[in-house]
Motif scaffolding. Structure first.
Motif, PDB file in Angstrom:
ATOM      1  N   ILE A  28       0.839  -1.202   0.000  1.00 46.55           N
ATOM      2  CA  ILE A  28       0.000   0.000   0.000  1.00 46.55           C
ATOM      3  C   ILE A  28       0.871   1.247   0.000  1.00 46.55           C
ATOM      4  O   ILE A  28       0.614   2.203  -0.742  1.00 46.55           O
ATOM      5  N   GLU A  29       1.932   1.250   0.816  1.00 49.36           N
ATOM      6  CA  GLU A  29       2.851   2.396   0.843  1.00 49.36           C
ATOM      7  C   GLU A  29       3.462   2.647  -0.532  1.00 49.36           C
ATOM      8  O   GLU A  29       3.518   3.788  -0.992  1.00 49.36           O
ATOM      9  N   LYS A  30       3.886   1.582  -1.200  1.00 52.96           N
ATOM     10  CA  LYS A  30       4.499   1.733  -2.521  1.00 52.96           C
ATOM     11  C   LYS A  30       3.501   2.269  -3.543  1.00 52.96           C
ATOM     12  O   LYS A  30       3.817   3.184  -4.308  1.00 52.96           O
ATOM     13  N   ASN A  86       5.781  11.134  -4.090  1.00 52.23           N
ATOM     14  CA  ASN A  86       6.590  11.337  -2.891  1.00 52.23           C
ATOM     15  C   ASN A  86       6.442  10.116  -1.999  1.00 52.23           C
ATOM     16  O   ASN A  86       5.438   9.398  -2.068  1.00 52.23           O
ATOM     17  N   LYS A  87       7.428   9.891  -1.139  1.00 55.67           N
ATOM     18  CA  LYS A  87       7.413   8.717  -0.274  1.00 55.67           C
ATOM     19  C   LYS A  87       6.326   8.848   0.796  1.00 55.67           C
ATOM     20  O   LYS A  87       6.224   9.865   1.476  1.00 55.67           O
ATOM     21  N   VAL A  88       5.528   7.797   0.940  1.00 53.45           N
ATOM     22  CA  VAL A  88       4.477   7.735   1.958  1.00 53.45           C
ATOM     23  C   VAL A  88       4.791   6.553   2.870  1.00 53.45           C
ATOM     24  O   VAL A  88       5.088   5.460   2.389  1.00 53.45           O
ATOM     25  N   THR A  89       4.767   6.799   4.186  1.00 60.34           N
ATOM     26  CA  THR A  89       4.982   5.721   5.155  1.00 60.34           C
ATOM     27  C   THR A  89       3.763   5.624   6.062  1.00 60.34           C
ATOM     28  O   THR A  89       3.114   6.618   6.365  1.00 60.34           O
ATOM     29  N   ILE A  90       3.478   4.387   6.457  1.00 57.96           N
ATOM     30  CA  ILE A  90       2.336   4.102   7.327  1.00 57.96           C
ATOM     31  C   ILE A  90       2.867   3.410   8.568  1.00 57.96           C
ATOM     32  O   ILE A  90       3.627   2.443   8.468  1.00 57.96           O
TER      33      ILE A  90
END
Length: 161
Positions: free
Chosen positions: A51-53, A61-65
């Motif tokens: 999901i993050e990827k 942009n990079k998303v982190t959970i």
């Protein structure tokens, strides 16, 4: 003429029977699919990296959970996404969401074959909003329109009279 009128009621009854049988089997299929989806929901945290990827690729942009869980205490199951962060190319974190609660619209998701949200609840949202002179405000870390969207409310040019 009498022979044709005798065959018509039989044909109508057969078509009605087939239609009702189809509706019955389709309803059983939908219930089974929803049951499978409810079984799958608790394991959604296993797909956190995927999901993050996908979201990172979509936004650029990079998303982190931090964590994904399921709240079954509501009317319909809700996904709870904790500590969602967007990191821009400079390394800053312009967007941080403490908790995002998402309820899925199963009917619309089945119809479109894509997850469709029914309700989204954001808590603890922090973002950087910048506005230059004679320009619309911009959310740092996001560009509008988002990929795949033709236009958004934030992508309207301001025209002076």
């Amino acid at each position: 003429m009498s022979c044709c009128s005798r065959k018509s009621p039989g044909l109508i009854i057969k078509l009605l029977y087939l239609t009702l049988t189809f509706i019955f089997h389709f309803a059983i299929f939908c219930v089974a699919l929803l049951g499978l989806a409810n079984f799958w929901l608790p394991f959604v945290d296993d797909y956190k990296e995927v999901i993050e990827k996908e979201v990172s690729d979509f936004l650029g942009n990079k998303v982190t959970i931090g964590k994904i869980s399921v709240d079954r205490n509501s009317e319909s199951p809700r996904w709870l996404i904790h500590d969602l962060q967007l990191t821009d190319k400079s390394g800053d974190i312009p967007i941080h969401i403490r908790q995002l609660a998402l309820t899925v619209d199963w009917e619309e998701s089945l119809r479109t074959l894509r997850l469709q949200p029914a309700d989204i609840d954001l808590r603890g949202v922090e973002f950087i909003l910048r506005q230059e002179k004679d320009a619309l405000p911009k959310v740092q870390g996001l560009t509008f329109p988002l990929p795949g969207l033709k236009n958004t409310a934030l992508d309207v040019e301001r025209h002076s009279p």
